[in-house]
Design a protein around this motif. Structure first.
Motif, PDB file in Angstrom:
ATOM      1  N   ARG A 229      -4.061   1.535 -16.638  1.00 37.63           N
ATOM      2  CA  ARG A 229      -2.907   1.367 -15.752  1.00 37.63           C
ATOM      3  C   ARG A 229      -1.954   2.554 -15.835  1.00 37.63           C
ATOM      4  O   ARG A 229      -1.302   2.900 -14.855  1.00 37.63           O
ATOM      5  CB  ARG A 229      -2.166   0.068 -16.078  1.00 37.63           C
ATOM      6  N   ASN A 284       0.934   0.884 -11.057  1.00 37.18           N
ATOM      7  CA  ASN A 284      -0.405   0.441 -11.453  1.00 37.18           C
ATOM      8  C   ASN A 284      -1.445   1.455 -10.985  1.00 37.18           C
ATOM      9  O   ASN A 284      -1.789   1.537  -9.822  1.00 37.18           O
ATOM     10  CB  ASN A 284      -0.656  -0.939 -10.826  1.00 37.18           C
ATOM     11  N   THR A 286      -4.544   1.685 -12.095  1.00 37.07           N
ATOM     12  CA  THR A 286      -5.889   1.286 -12.517  1.00 37.07           C
ATOM     13  C   THR A 286      -7.007   1.966 -11.725  1.00 37.07           C
ATOM     14  O   THR A 286      -7.932   2.531 -12.300  1.00 37.07           O
ATOM     15  CB  THR A 286      -6.055  -0.241 -12.392  1.00 37.07           C
ATOM     16  N   ASP A 287      -6.891   1.895 -10.425  1.00 36.71           N
ATOM     17  CA  ASP A 287      -7.986   2.412  -9.607  1.00 36.71           C
ATOM     18  C   ASP A 287      -8.205   3.909  -9.786  1.00 36.71           C
ATOM     19  O   ASP A 287      -9.327   4.396  -9.708  1.00 36.71           O
ATOM     20  CB  ASP A 287      -7.714   2.138  -8.122  1.00 36.71           C
TER      21      ASP A 287
HETATM   22  C1  LIG Z   1      -3.805  -3.212 -11.067  1.00 35.44           C
HETATM   23  O1  LIG Z   1      -4.724  -2.960 -10.026  1.00 35.44           O
HETATM   24  C2  LIG Z   1      -6.019  -3.494 -10.265  1.00 35.44           C
HETATM   25  C3  LIG Z   1      -6.927  -3.010  -9.150  1.00 35.44           C
HETATM   26  O2  LIG Z   1      -6.321  -3.098  -7.906  1.00 35.44           O
HETATM   27  C4  LIG Z   1      -5.934  -5.009 -10.352  1.00 35.44           C
HETATM   28  O3  LIG Z   1      -7.213  -5.544 -10.600  1.00 35.44           O
HETATM   29  C5  LIG Z   1      -4.988  -5.363 -11.493  1.00 35.44           C
HETATM   30  O4  LIG Z   1      -4.838  -6.764 -11.557  1.00 35.44           O
HETATM   31  C6  LIG Z   1      -3.615  -4.696 -11.298  1.00 35.44           C
HETATM   32  N1  LIG Z   1      -2.832  -4.951 -12.488  1.00 35.44           N
HETATM   33  C7  LIG Z   1      -1.543  -5.250 -12.415  1.00 35.44           C
HETATM   34  C8  LIG Z   1      -0.847  -5.472 -13.728  1.00 35.44           C
HETATM   35  O5  LIG Z   1      -0.917  -5.323 -11.365  1.00 35.44           O
END
Ligand SMILES: *[C@@H]1O[C@H](CO)[C@@H](O)[C@H](O)[C@H]1NC(C)=O
Ligand SMILES: *[C@@H]1O[C@H](CO)[C@@H](O)[C@H](O)[C@H]1NC(C)=O
Ligand SMILES: *[C@@H]1O[C@H](CO)[C@@H](O)[C@H](O)[C@H]1NC(C)=O
Length: 301
Positions: A229, A284, A286-287
């Motif tokens: 993240r 965020n 993550t991707d």
């Molecule tokens: C961050 O983004 C990912 C992918 O879109 C998602 O799976 C995840 O739940 C998100 N995490 C938060 C803390 O928002």
């Protein structure tokens, strides 16, 4: 393997770097209308290596490396092109042959220069002890120059790319597990890098591009702790301090020469802008930070 490398990282950083490299490079000759052959010599690590590691030891010869370019694994630590390829393309030449793949020194194979970069290496010995550090890579070049493989006009119109993305640091962290000695190591790394680039300049090469370090905290192995993240702020901070010190040294080196020879290539901002990280509110990510294709901690992502 102690190779700091992530396919998507290399791709985006290379793209974003093109504009930086462009300034002052390669245009002058064309403007003068002369036919000056451009030659590129490359030193460093996986960000620049186009196939120097042996197929038997390196994952860079296995899928998914190379899937977007050239379509199959080619010894590059990237799904596609690496920095060397983009810079060669900008110069209007073919990517120089990897040194280890040269079967002979005929003028055709070496006419665009030679790539001495070996994935996983640093200025000092890294975990991949059997691969040549940057000093040894410059020694290979020295041997060819001593054999007059390149004429002095070719050398003085050529360009060198020096890539140092952080394998000295990852080796230290793997051995010691703590950041404590990093500030001191940073000074030694940059001192050694300065010695190396001075040596390259002594071949009368007039343009030498040196990479800053990418935001280490955004590499998958370091963002894994936050489930991809966030980039690790402490490591990004370290990258920045490396880059500041490096730029001071580059400034000092250029001050010694009549025309500026050394050029700083800003990998840090290239990554940040390509990842579109808002440094004040990272959100965020993550991707963007996830390794594309496995690799437990992202080493081989
Ligand atoms: C961050 O983004 C990912 C992918 O879109 C998602 O799976 C995840 O739940 C998100 N995490 C938060 C803390 O928002
Ligand atoms: C580079 O590698 C050579 C050969 O392994 C070694 O002797 C030398 O000390 C290394 N140079 C540096 C600066 O670590
Ligand atoms: C970054 O470095 C500066 C000084 O070099 C320090 O004051 C600051 O606390 C550091 N920030 C982080 C997040 O480590």
């Amino acid at each position: 393997m102690a190779i700091i490398s992530s396919s998507f990282c290399i791709l985006i950083s290379s793209l974003a770097l093109l504009s930086t490299v462009g300034e002052g490079y390669g245009d002058e000759e064309t403007r003068k209308g002369g036919e000056v052959k451009k030659v590129l010599f490359v030193f460093g690590d996986s960000y620049a290596d186009t196939g120097n590691l042996p197929t038997s030891v390196s994952r860079s010869w296995k899928s998914p490396y190379g899937i977007t370019f050239p379509g199959k694994p080619s010894g590059r630590f990237s799904d596609g092109r690496v920095l060397t390829d983009y810079i060669a393309s900008f110069l209007g030449i073919r990517s120089p042959f990897p040194y280890r793949r040269l079967k002979n020194l005929n003028t055709n194979t070496i006419r665009y220069g030679i790539n001495f970069a070996h994935g996983g290496t640093g200025v000092f010995q890294t975990l991949q002890v059997d691969q040549p550090n940057m000093t040894a890579q410059i020694d290979f070049f020295q041997q060819l120059v001593d054999k007059n493989v390149y004429r002095s006009e070719e050398l003085s119109s050529s360009i060198a790319l020096v890539s140092l993305a952080g394998n000295d640091y990852s080796t230290y962290l793997a051995r010691h597990g703590s950041f404590q000695g990093l500030p001191e190591l940073k000074r030694s790394v940059i001192e050694q890098l300065v010695l190396n680039v001075r040596r390259i300049k002594d071949f009368e090469i007039k343009k030498i591009a040196i990479t800053g370090i990418e935001p280490l905290g955004c590499l998958p192995r370091n963002s894994a702790a936050s489930s991809y993240r966030n980039c690790n702020a402490e490591e990004n901070n370290f990258s920045q301090s490396h880059n500041i010190l490096l730029q001071q040294h580059i400034w000092a080196l250029n001050y010694e020469t009549a025309a500026p020879v050394f050029k700083y290539l800003d990998l840090y901002d290239a990554f940040i802008s390509a990842l579109k990280i808002d440094q004040k509110s990272p959100g965020n990510l993550t991707d963007k930070l996830k390794p594309c294709c496995g690799g437990a901690k992202g080493e081989d992502a």
